[in-house]
Enzyme design. Structure first.
Site, PDB file in Angstrom:
ATOM      1  N   LYS B 112       0.882  -1.166   0.000  1.00 49.33           N
ATOM      2  CA  LYS B 112       0.000   0.000   0.000  1.00 49.33           C
ATOM      3  C   LYS B 112       0.917   1.211   0.000  1.00 49.33           C
ATOM      4  O   LYS B 112       1.618   1.486   0.972  1.00 49.33           O
ATOM      5  CB  LYS B 112      -0.914   0.012   1.221  1.00 49.33           C
ATOM      6  CG  LYS B 112      -1.857   1.187   1.153  1.00 49.33           C
ATOM      7  CD  LYS B 112      -2.708   1.323   2.382  1.00 49.33           C
ATOM      8  CE  LYS B 112      -3.290   2.717   2.407  1.00 49.33           C
ATOM      9  NZ  LYS B 112      -3.661   3.120   3.753  1.00 49.33           N
ATOM     10  N   GLY B 173      -8.075   9.935   9.751  1.00 53.91           N
ATOM     11  CA  GLY B 173      -8.383  10.169  11.163  1.00 53.91           C
ATOM     12  C   GLY B 173      -9.503  11.157  11.426  1.00 53.91           C
ATOM     13  O   GLY B 173      -9.858  11.401  12.569  1.00 53.91           O
ATOM     14  N   ALA B 199      -9.724   6.617   3.455  1.00 52.82           N
ATOM     15  CA  ALA B 199      -9.605   7.419   4.679  1.00 52.82           C
ATOM     16  C   ALA B 199     -10.855   8.265   4.828  1.00 52.82           C
ATOM     17  O   ALA B 199     -11.533   8.560   3.844  1.00 52.82           O
ATOM     18  CB  ALA B 199      -8.380   8.307   4.604  1.00 52.82           C
ATOM     19  N   GLY B 200     -11.154   8.599   6.064  1.00 51.20           N
ATOM     20  CA  GLY B 200     -12.286   9.482   6.324  1.00 51.20           C
ATOM     21  C   GLY B 200     -13.555   8.751   6.733  1.00 51.20           C
ATOM     22  O   GLY B 200     -14.488   9.343   7.273  1.00 51.20           O
ATOM     23  N   ASN B 221      -9.775   2.397   9.714  1.00 49.75           N
ATOM     24  CA  ASN B 221      -8.827   2.197  10.808  1.00 49.75           C
ATOM     25  C   ASN B 221      -9.240   2.989  12.049  1.00 49.75           C
ATOM     26  O   ASN B 221      -9.752   2.433  13.008  1.00 49.75           O
ATOM     27  CB  ASN B 221      -7.405   2.580  10.356  1.00 49.75           C
ATOM     28  CG  ASN B 221      -6.359   2.214  11.408  1.00 49.75           C
ATOM     29  OD1 ASN B 221      -6.664   1.806  12.515  1.00 49.75           O
ATOM     30  ND2 ASN B 221      -5.104   2.361  11.076  1.00 49.75           N
ATOM     31  N   THR B 222      -9.060   4.329  11.998  1.00 48.13           N
ATOM     32  CA  THR B 222      -9.317   5.135  13.200  1.00 48.13           C
ATOM     33  C   THR B 222     -10.697   4.879  13.794  1.00 48.13           C
ATOM     34  O   THR B 222     -10.837   4.755  15.016  1.00 48.13           O
ATOM     35  CB  THR B 222      -9.181   6.632  12.863  1.00 48.13           C
ATOM     36  OG1 THR B 222      -7.922   6.843  12.260  1.00 48.13           O
ATOM     37  CG2 THR B 222      -9.298   7.488  14.113  1.00 48.13           C
TER      38      THR B 222
END
Lengths: 383, 270
Positions: B112, B173, B199-200, B221-222
């Protein structure tokens, strides 16, 4: 290119400073609930005595912001003091020239031996610290120490005397990834009073250290003010302004802020108590900084007591030293399977309050639901 | 458990083909920011994911075990593909070096590609990412680049040989959801390789929405790691991804901003 020292000297902090000492409920409320802090005035409102009763909601919000940006983790590192030889005479520092004791500069071989032991105790992030001395802590010596340390550590940072861009390029080429320099105080008259002689007396040169380090390729640059020399609210505003300025002008380097409060040191300097934030004020300033600078790593050293460190790691602190000795060669008594360092000898920079071993610090973090991160960088990125 | 059989029913029937493998879960999970590696392991299990990302900077890169950097010990390569990410790299040269080191250390030849020189918002550098992708794809890496939601960049990376593109919905994040929706829709329309929102994504509803839009997978993830209860949150995301994917496959009704006219305007033609 504009420098931060030019910016600072041209800045007028009177409005935010006045607010930091006296804010209205409306100003505090607006700051506490702002989606994004735009001005130092917002930060100032949260630093004010009037905001103190709102510490709990500030801490709650600071924790949420910290978790979103850093997760439930705390990065651990260890300082290795290389030399207490110093040509400066900072009134508050145990290494000052007026303090008569036998100066020590450990050899690069001894440094490597201690790094190997520190690695055996878990550390994967090392901070090399040195006093300022052109003969002992010179560029070749520091580069040699970096090279040797990297054989055992994936991340090596520096906290050494300010240098020029070319020197920083050399340190980066040797494999260093961060540079920390404390301004001590951002208040120029106090700075000149505290640094009566030596190269450190140059206020502007020190202020521009992080900018030069960034130009030299340092991936992380650390700032700090030594709380106790001047009004802590003023120092916090300047730290925040410095961080914001660097984020705009040196955007490739990650900014971290260290938050040392004055501790007793050899030489018997007594700071004015009103300049040192008490635990409650200290927590308030840390929360306010977190809300103003959501992405900035905040570092707390072993100057602080274990309980306070553990609690602040839950709110906003993201990096901590552990098991630190503040004298050169302070880990010489450590074995790979036993943690013990020399303490309270004459050559230490300041006394530590958290004397727990790295293992104990990590365990306390884990018990509190935080992951101690030993390795968060790999020198193979650099070289 | 009975519900576990049905949880990924639609995804199992239509697995995602990526890099020569088939994934019956379209939820990818990042392994950073957890309160412990054990918690991470449990959340990964609960998510049903078959692909996890690991930051190389947090793992040992000499191929040896390290009890102080032991994140890999909590992942089962039989159950999940371990996708190394190059987070920490500031340019193509560093990312390429890291990717090669990872393979030498025993990671699969998948990467990645994450190159974010901006340390604050961790936004990806499109120029360096393209450069690194070109090099790594030529070396037969399966390259999954993290990019801003830039449709032309996505096409350029596809031409460079990337196996998928991973545009962001919002900065890492932030949990703000798919703020780049208009651009993501263009990427989905144009790309021939799978599109993964990276992300987001902050809530299960964002993940469902992404799947309804037609992305091929999401990476979270976050939102899982920083949740009060990461295990239950991981499970909620798994349900949401299946719901969104099943809805997309089943044909969603069109959305209207106002009610349809009751008297047809063209009735006079009858």
């Amino acid at each position: 290119m504009q420098t931060f020292s030019e910016f600072l000297r041209a800045s007028d902090f009177s409005t935010p400073l006045a607010r930091a000492h006296s804010a209205t409920p409306a100003q505090i409320n607006a700051a506490l609930h702002a989606e994004k802090f735009d001005t130092l005035e917002d930060l100032a409102a949260l630093l004010s005595p009037q905001a103190a009763p709102l510490l709990e909601p500030m801490a709650q919000r600071a924790q949420r912001v910290t978790r979103a940006h850093f997760g439930k983790t705390v990065r651990l590192f260890v300082p290795l003091y290389l030399s207490n030889a110093c040509v400066n005479n900072c009134k508050y520092c145990g290494f000052g020239t007026r303090n008569k004791f036998e100066r020590t500069t450990i050899s690069p071989e001894e440094a490597e031996r201690q790094v190997e032991i520190l690695a055996a105790h878990g550390f994967r992030s090392l901070l090399l610290v040195s006093g300022e001395h052109p003969k002992f802590a010179n560029q070749a010596y520091i580069e040699d120490c970096i090279t040797r340390a990297l054989k055992h550590m994936p991340s090596v940072g520096l906290e050494i005397a300010p240098a020029d861009v070319e020197a920083y390029r050399g340190f980066v080429a040797a494999g260093a990834d961060s540079l920390t320099a404390f301004q001590e105080t951002y208040h120029e008259p106090t700075y000149l009073e505290m640094h009566p002689s030596g190269p450190k007396r140059d206020f502007a040169y020190r202020l521009d250290t992080q900018q030069r380090a960034s130009l030299g390729g340092m991936r992380r640059v650390g700032l700090g003010a030594l709380f106790g020399l001047h009004d802590w609210r003023f120092e916090t505003l300047c730290l925040a302004a410095h961080a914001r300025w660097l984020m705009k002008h040196c955007w490739r380097s990650a900014v971290t802020i260290s938050l040392p409060r004055m501790r007793p040191a050899a030489g018997g300097f007594s700071p004015e108590q009103k300049n040192i934030p008490n635990d409650r004020q200290f927590t308030q300033l840390i929360c306010a900084l977190r809300l103003f600078l959501p992405n900035v790593g905040l570092t707390l050293s072993t100057r602080e007591a274990p309980q306070l460190r553990d609690h602040l790691a839950h709110i906003a602190v993201t990096q901590m030293s552990a098991g630190a000795s503040t004298e050169p060669g302070g880990y010489s008594r450590c074995l790979k399977d036993r943690w013990e360092h020399t303490t309270h000898d004459n050559g230490e920079q300041f006394g530590v309050a958290d004397e727990r071993s790295p293992r104990e610090v990590a365990r306390a973090l884990r018990e509190g639901g935080l992951e101690p991160v030993w390795k968060d960088f790999d020198a193979s990125l650099v070289k | 458990m009975a519900d576990d059989i049905s949880i990924n029913r639609m995804q199992a029937a239509h697995p995602l083909k990526l890099g020569g493998r088939a994934f019956s879960s379209r939820l990818f999970v990042g392994t950073g920011k957890f309160s412990s590696n054990e918690m991470m392991r449990q959340a990964v299990d609960a998510s049903g994911t078959q692909l996890v990302t690991v930051a190389l900077k947090r793992a040992p890169l000499d191929g040896k075990k390290d009890p102080f950097a032991d994140i890999l010990d909590f992942l089962d390569p039989e159950k999940t593909l371990i996708l190394a990410n190059t987070s920490g790299a500031l340019n193509a040269e560093e990312a390429v070096r890291l990717a090669r080191l990872a393979v030498a250390a025993g990671f699969p030849k998948w990467v990645k590609l994450e190159i974010h020189p901006d340390p604050n918002y961790l936004l990806p550098d499109p120029i360096e990412t393209l450069k690194a992708a070109e090099i790594l794809a030529k070396e037969d890496f399966i390259v999954l680049p993290y990019i801003n939601a830039d449709p032309v960049l996505a096409l350029r990376l596809q031409e460079a040989g990337c196996a998928a593109v991973m545009p962001l919905g919002a900065p890492i994040g932030t949990n703000r959801g798919i703020e780049t929706r208009a651009q993501i829709e263009i990427i989905i329309e144009q790309a021939q390789v799978p599109v993964v929102i990276d992300a987001g994504i902050g809530r299960p509803s964002h993940a469902a929405q992404a799947m309804e839009l037609g992305v091929d997978a999401v990476l979270v993830n976050t939102a899982i790691a920083a949740a009060e209860n990461p295990v239950e949150t991981a499970r909620a995301f798994a349900l949401a991804v299946e719901a969104g994917f099943a809805a997309r496959r089943s044909g969603l009704g069109a959305m209207h901003t106002r009610a349809e006219a009751t008297s047809p305007l063209t009735g006079f033609l009858d």
